[in-house]
Design an enzyme around this catalytic site. Sequence first.
Site, PDB file in Angstrom:
ATOM      1  N   LEU A 190      -0.739  -1.288   7.242  1.00 36.99           N
ATOM      2  CA  LEU A 190      -2.035  -1.129   6.584  1.00 36.99           C
ATOM      3  C   LEU A 190      -2.359  -2.308   5.653  1.00 36.99           C
ATOM      4  O   LEU A 190      -1.616  -2.592   4.718  1.00 36.99           O
ATOM      5  CB  LEU A 190      -2.047   0.183   5.774  1.00 36.99           C
ATOM      6  N   ASP A 191      -3.477  -2.974   5.906  1.00 38.94           N
ATOM      7  CA  ASP A 191      -3.990  -4.059   5.055  1.00 38.94           C
ATOM      8  C   ASP A 191      -3.017  -5.226   4.917  1.00 38.94           C
ATOM      9  O   ASP A 191      -3.056  -5.958   3.933  1.00 38.94           O
ATOM     10  CB  ASP A 191      -4.362  -3.530   3.650  1.00 38.94           C
ATOM     11  N   GLN A 192      -2.145  -5.398   5.912  1.00 41.12           N
ATOM     12  CA  GLN A 192      -1.138  -6.455   5.831  1.00 41.12           C
ATOM     13  C   GLN A 192      -1.299  -7.525   6.898  1.00 41.12           C
ATOM     14  O   GLN A 192      -0.516  -8.465   6.952  1.00 41.12           O
ATOM     15  CB  GLN A 192       0.276  -5.850   5.946  1.00 41.12           C
TER      16      GLN A 192
END
Lengths: 291, 291, 291, 291
Positions: A234-236
Amino acid sequence: MHRERFYTLSASCPDRTGIVAKVSGFIAEHKGWILETALHAEPAVEADKRGRYFMRIEIRADSLPFMLSEFRERFRPIAEELQMDWKITDSAVKKRVVVLVSKQEHCLYDLLARWQSKELDIEIPCVISNHDTFRGVVEWHGIPFHHVPVTADNKAAAYAEVQRIFEEVHGDTMVLARYMQILSPDLCAAYPGRIINIHHSFLPSFVGAKPYHQAYDKGVKLIGATCHYVTADLDQGPIIEQDVIRIDHSDAVEDMVRYGKDIEKTVLARGLRYHLEDRVLVHGNKTIVFR
Amino acid sequence: MHRERFYTLSASCPDRTGIVAKVSGFIAEHKGWILETALHAEPAVEADKRGRYFMRIEIRADSLPFMLSEFRERFRPIAEELQMDWKITDSAVKKRVVVLVSKQEHCLYDLLARWQSKELDIEIPCVISNHDTFRGVVEWHGIPFHHVPVTADNKAAAYAEVQRIFEEVHGDTMVLARYMQILSPDLCAAYPGRIINIHHSFLPSFVGAKPYHQAYDKGVKLIGATCHYVTADLDQGPIIEQDVIRIDHSDAVEDMVRYGKDIEKTVLARGLRYHLEDRVLVHGNKTIVFR
Amino acid sequence: MHRERFYTLSASCPDRTGIVAKVSGFIAEHKGWILETALHAEPAVEADKRGRYFMRIEIRADSLPFMLSEFRERFRPIAEELQMDWKITDSAVKKRVVVLVSKQEHCLYDLLARWQSKELDIEIPCVISNHDTFRGVVEWHGIPFHHVPVTADNKAAAYAEVQRIFEEVHGDTMVLARYMQILSPDLCAAYPGRIINIHHSFLPSFVGAKPYHQAYDKGVKLIGATCHYVTADLDQGPIIEQDVIRIDHSDAVEDMVRYGKDIEKTVLARGLRYHLEDRVLVHGNKTIVFR
Amino acid sequence: MHRERFYTLSASCPDRTGIVAKVSGFIAEHKGWILETALHAEPAVEADKRGRYFMRIEIRADSLPFMLSEFRERFRPIAEELQMDWKITDSAVKKRVVVLVSKQEHCLYDLLARWQSKELDIEIPCVISNHDTFRGVVEWHGIPFHHVPVTADNKAAAYAEVQRIFEEVHGDTMVLARYMQILSPDLCAAYPGRIINIHHSFLPSFVGAKPYHQAYDKGVKLIGATCHYVTADLDQGPIIEQDVIRIDHSDAVEDMVRYGKDIEKTVLARGLRYHLEDRVLVHGNKTIVFR
């Protein structure tokens, strides 16, 4: 704002001497007219390893004596010698961008305006949403709208449906225009480097939910937005573009949300354009962006 | 660039009606000429709590019929009624700023230039460093220089010496101008809201050591710097000022270090000025900055 | 922050096919290791004219089997065939930068700090000023200081003396670090593309004297600074770099001066670095800047 | 994002002691709860003149024991004593904004998105255009669309028609959202401080037609946009808001146009919001903007 038709060669390979000479020599040999060239040598991380070389070259289509298929065939030996990851695309073939939205309007309207004026010269074969909010405005623009509700219970089925639609319309790129849902790992894995998200914080700060609330609590003096490729983390995923805007103590969370929207839509539009013009080359968890 | 002498009243109190009326009424009653007023109501976090009110008022000294000591005495009943945290300072009394440096020159030279030209109209009673690198240039400017080495073994003694010097020279504010050492919790606790640090990242991203390396590894597209009050929690104190600068894939860590220096010195100078002009009011772990 | 020795080839020529192939072919033939390449095709202004091609290539010195003089000799036929304006420089030969100042400290201190830390890896053979203000700090750094007063009556003689000193110390570049004097047309003409000025406005707005006063009167919401090559036309030479900072109605002229200083020194330092690294190619009254 | 109903008092008057005390005293006397206060003293230009004082105060409507009409009546004596220019508005009364467009979509779509989501909580009683291009999308949103062609011959009649429509729909503010036509002096004079334009340059640079072409020819390194009140002097009215974006040599005019659009719509939206929230007070040819 018309530009002549051109091909875009984007490639990376282990660094060595003579890469540019070989590639530009091949193009020159066939009288190819180069419009734009961007090159970058990424140094080796460890001393005994080799670095990696990245390039992006625009060639006028009518300057070459053959079509793209023949270019690909003739260029293959050079690419193989250089151990290249490479592709070449044709500016005359419009990319097909599927837009996923939820209930926030700003990125959707922004993309519609850019598409409508041909600033973004793409096809939008459909818009998919977990809400029915924007069916009207999307359909008014002549774009099919698919309402695919996502609940705690139906996630697997919902994302399978999203994937089915994306395949059916021959989507090239999926854009999460403030979609507010976390895609399944399977869906992320199916389209590496082809799903683009806009996250409403300056990553790596404020991952996950309610980043403006996190920013408010921390008391930062600038807030930002990040356009990145979606991966299962997530969001990486690899960051394509970021920007920030100044706030101060007088800004409540709702003010930050409002300021943030302006950054989000601009950052998404810039990042998406870089991607669509093959200006973004992924290198591990980072990107080379030939702006 | 001369300005007339003025007093700066800065205060905060529980929010209620009539605060501004009471304070400005007091000033008007004594014919005080207000040069600048900044006010802010911070809303209550929970519905049943009260918010907090912040103010900063500059009053021309020669417009009042009494001196600061009498102002303090006469204003006290109002402040008590409003349950104020407050102070009033005199622009004619220069703040005494002790600068701590290590081996990087950019913030030190920047502060010396601002001090030398009276852009920062302060006293620098001394510079303290864990290295002897800048003794020459500091002493040439007529400023005493103290070399207080810090090693793994002598930290307690070293910070005791720093504190002794700071007390001896009657320091008002301690500035860590890329000091690169982590102060002891005791020293941090001794001067809450009086020690200012410049951290070379856009906090809360990249806390701790080698933030530019962390930023490089993450592939962010902007890097930043943060000026904050020092607390015992490393790089977690209230943020005063931040800024960023754009980088891209072609920038190596050393380029980022170089770009970062320009941001660091500017952000430190801005944050320090806000602090010295009593423009910064701390509220929990956040700041109100009346720019 | 050490980098290996390298040569920088910068060149421009009429646009045609095969330029990159020829130049990179030459380098590859001699096993030259390219560190950085930047290319730009400037389109023709009129349809029947040809565009112009610009390039800048860094080659590791130790990868080539010959020295710079032999490179020049061997490369000449290619350059002639392509009708190139070109030069090649050696990173091991430090540029000699003569700094001219008046009575403002910020750009001077900033350049001294960058020079002292080798961030700017240059020689400063001397500083010239129309005032004696900074003799002390300059000489303390071991740099000769020349006081050349400029009055309404002695301009010709004063600028002749500046030119004499510049020649005597074998200056490569002259930097007007807020020199506040208008050079004579003769002096400007003697060193085209070698005299760099920092102007304290966002050109083309606010040419000439007191730009911050002009900006204040106009009520602009951002102020800026411009680094440009000096020509005989006041503040009209090719722009190298610009930046701006936000102000508002509460900022008096003296605040704008103060904010402006931070922009001026940063913009000058960036522009000067681009110039010294041969990243700036002049094209008519504009610049190509390969950042 | 709901906020309670509030009144906004905005005023200016000759500077003197006791202004804030009088105004805040009046509010406190009636138990008015102040949500936000912004104050500014503009110094006198000449030493023997008086400065001018500006203020903007938000008061919670339900904290006052009377309605706006009674507020006006009771406040009038204070305003007269202070020789105030003043007004007070009610957040419950939506401003009526008439939008004028031509054939460019970006500002129109941006305003529609903000209106549709109530981020801009306004009425748009109609859109007027000299082309029929956007009738469809405007009417789809339920907003009347008026096509008022403007030719070299019919200008007087066309602008009379624009004025007639504006009056008929009881417009408060007229927004030129890239209208691309120069309003008649009569129309400008009829609505001082009520017509807002977005100009696609960083004024005062590049007044008039084709500013991006002017910027391209000049070789500036940043381009901008300016939101200002319209006066009879082309592009010379009081500036409300400005911003810029970085470009470089690789950007053709059409790239600058594209980048510029993002700045234009953001700057227009910010400036319009400041205006609608009574944050902009005009002072000669400049503005006080209480952000």
